[in-house]
Design a protein around this motif. Structure first.
Motif, PDB file in Angstrom:
ATOM      1  N   ALA A  39      76.444 -54.602  56.439  1.00 38.68           N
ATOM      2  CA  ALA A  39      75.251 -55.426  56.607  1.00 38.68           C
ATOM      3  C   ALA A  39      75.605 -56.816  57.134  1.00 38.68           C
ATOM      4  N   GLY A  40      76.900 -57.109  57.227  1.00 29.98           N
ATOM      5  CA  GLY A  40      77.338 -58.408  57.717  1.00 29.98           C
ATOM      6  C   GLY A  40      77.098 -59.541  56.742  1.00 29.98           C
ATOM      7  N   ILE A  41      77.031 -59.205  55.471  1.00 28.85           N
ATOM      8  CA  ILE A  41      76.785 -60.217  54.435  1.00 28.85           C
ATOM      9  C   ILE A  41      78.125 -60.680  53.880  1.00 28.85           C
ATOM     10  N   ARG A  42      78.257 -61.980  53.742  1.00 32.62           N
ATOM     11  CA  ARG A  42      79.548 -62.525  53.326  1.00 32.62           C
ATOM     12  C   ARG A  42      79.605 -62.948  51.870  1.00 32.62           C
ATOM     13  N   ASN A  43      78.473 -63.188  51.235  1.00 31.87           N
ATOM     14  CA  ASN A  43      78.559 -63.625  49.832  1.00 31.87           C
ATOM     15  C   ASN A  43      77.747 -62.714  48.918  1.00 31.87           C
ATOM     16  N   ASP A  44      78.190 -62.690  47.664  1.00 35.07           N
ATOM     17  CA  ASP A  44      77.579 -61.795  46.680  1.00 35.07           C
ATOM     18  C   ASP A  44      76.136 -62.167  46.358  1.00 35.07           C
ATOM     19  N   GLU A  45      75.824 -63.450  46.371  1.00 35.04           N
ATOM     20  CA  GLU A  45      74.461 -63.885  46.052  1.00 35.04           C
ATOM     21  C   GLU A  45      73.463 -63.288  47.049  1.00 35.04           C
ATOM     22  N   ALA A  46      73.773 -63.387  48.331  1.00 38.57           N
ATOM     23  CA  ALA A  46      72.881 -62.841  49.368  1.00 38.57           C
ATOM     24  C   ALA A  46      72.809 -61.321  49.280  1.00 38.57           C
ATOM     25  N   PHE A  47      73.936 -60.685  48.994  1.00 38.57           N
ATOM     26  CA  PHE A  47      73.948 -59.225  48.879  1.00 38.57           C
ATOM     27  C   PHE A  47      73.112 -58.777  47.687  1.00 38.57           C
ATOM     28  N   ALA A  48      73.260 -59.464  46.561  1.00 42.06           N
ATOM     29  CA  ALA A  48      72.480 -59.123  45.367  1.00 42.06           C
ATOM     30  C   ALA A  48      70.986 -59.264  45.655  1.00 42.06           C
ATOM     31  N   PRO A  51      77.513 -38.130  29.704  1.00 40.98           N
ATOM     32  CA  PRO A  51      78.229 -38.489  30.925  1.00 40.98           C
ATOM     33  C   PRO A  51      78.017 -39.962  31.259  1.00 40.98           C
ATOM     34  N   THR A  52      78.927 -40.510  32.022  1.00 40.64           N
ATOM     35  CA  THR A  52      78.854 -41.896  32.445  1.00 40.64           C
ATOM     36  C   THR A  52      78.514 -41.939  33.924  1.00 40.64           C
ATOM     37  N   ILE A  53      77.669 -42.878  34.289  1.00 44.54           N
ATOM     38  CA  ILE A  53      77.262 -43.041  35.684  1.00 44.54           C
ATOM     39  C   ILE A  53      77.931 -44.292  36.223  1.00 44.54           C
ATOM     40  N   ARG A  54      78.511 -44.188  37.392  1.00 49.69           N
ATOM     41  CA  ARG A  54      79.143 -45.311  38.065  1.00 49.69           C
ATOM     42  C   ARG A  54      78.701 -45.325  39.520  1.00 49.69           C
ATOM     43  N   VAL A  55      78.667 -46.508  40.118  1.00 49.24           N
ATOM     44  CA  VAL A  55      78.453 -46.600  41.560  1.00 49.24           C
ATOM     45  C   VAL A  55      79.749 -46.132  42.211  1.00 49.24           C
ATOM     46  N   ARG A  56      79.621 -45.366  43.274  1.00 46.95           N
ATOM     47  CA  ARG A  56      80.808 -44.845  43.954  1.00 46.95           C
ATOM     48  C   ARG A  56      81.787 -45.966  44.269  1.00 46.95           C
ATOM     49  N   PRO A  57      83.055 -45.752  43.972  1.00 47.72           N
ATOM     50  CA  PRO A  57      84.057 -46.789  44.230  1.00 47.72           C
ATOM     51  C   PRO A  57      84.058 -47.206  45.699  1.00 47.72           C
ATOM     52  N   GLY A  58      84.036 -48.518  45.914  1.00 48.66           N
ATOM     53  CA  GLY A  58      84.086 -49.068  47.263  1.00 48.66           C
ATOM     54  C   GLY A  58      82.775 -49.076  48.016  1.00 48.66           C
ATOM     55  N   LEU A  59      81.753 -48.415  47.489  1.00 51.47           N
ATOM     56  CA  LEU A  59      80.488 -48.306  48.221  1.00 51.47           C
ATOM     57  C   LEU A  59      79.834 -49.666  48.444  1.00 51.47           C
ATOM     58  N   LEU A  60      79.745 -50.467  47.408  1.00 49.79           N
ATOM     59  CA  LEU A  60      79.057 -51.747  47.558  1.00 49.79           C
ATOM     60  C   LEU A  60      79.772 -52.650  48.566  1.00 49.79           C
ATOM     61  N   LYS A  61      81.080 -52.629  48.569  1.00 49.88           N
ATOM     62  CA  LYS A  61      81.826 -53.431  49.544  1.00 49.88           C
ATOM     63  C   LYS A  61      81.549 -52.939  50.961  1.00 49.88           C
ATOM     64  N   ARG A  62      81.547 -51.618  51.147  1.00 49.34           N
ATOM     65  CA  ARG A  62      81.272 -51.065  52.483  1.00 49.34           C
ATOM     66  C   ARG A  62      79.854 -51.413  52.934  1.00 49.34           C
TER      67      ARG A  62
END
Length: 97
Positions: free
Chosen positions: A29-38, A13-24
């Motif tokens: 969290a009020g984070i605007r850029n990917d670097e800070a979110f990561a 089986p393949t594991i994926r992060v739920r679609p749209g979860l990371l964006k939500r």
């Protein structure tokens, strides 16, 4: 799914992060850029990009996401068989030269 038991054994089986979860999560969290979110979830920006592109995340990445937001691992991922994963993986878009 018309797979035989032998096919199921050779294609895990393949594991994926739920679609749209990371964006939500990023938005909530009020984070605007990917670097800070990561940084918040304890992964590299490259890993975040890879996960957002639909690639299979590492267990450590999944646990980091879950821990950062107080989620269970099962709330972060979906598990699909290899055939379903191929159907839902976005195709590359050719770039005009």
């Amino acid at each position: 799914m018309n797979r035989t038991n032998e096919q199921a054994a050779t294609q895990p089986p393949t594991i994926r992060v739920r679609p749209g979860l990371l964006k939500r999560l990023k938005d909530s969290a009020g984070i605007r850029n990917d670097e800070a979110f990561a940084r918040l979830i304890g992964i590299s920006r490259a890993t975040l990009t890879s996960i957002n592109e639909g690639n299979e995340p590492s267990l450590r990445s999944v646990v980091n996401i879950a821990n950062a937001f107080g989620l269970a691992v099962g709330e972060v991922i979906i598990v699909t068989d290899a055939d379903e994963a191929a159907e839902h993986t976005p195709a590359a878009i050719p770039v005009a030269s």
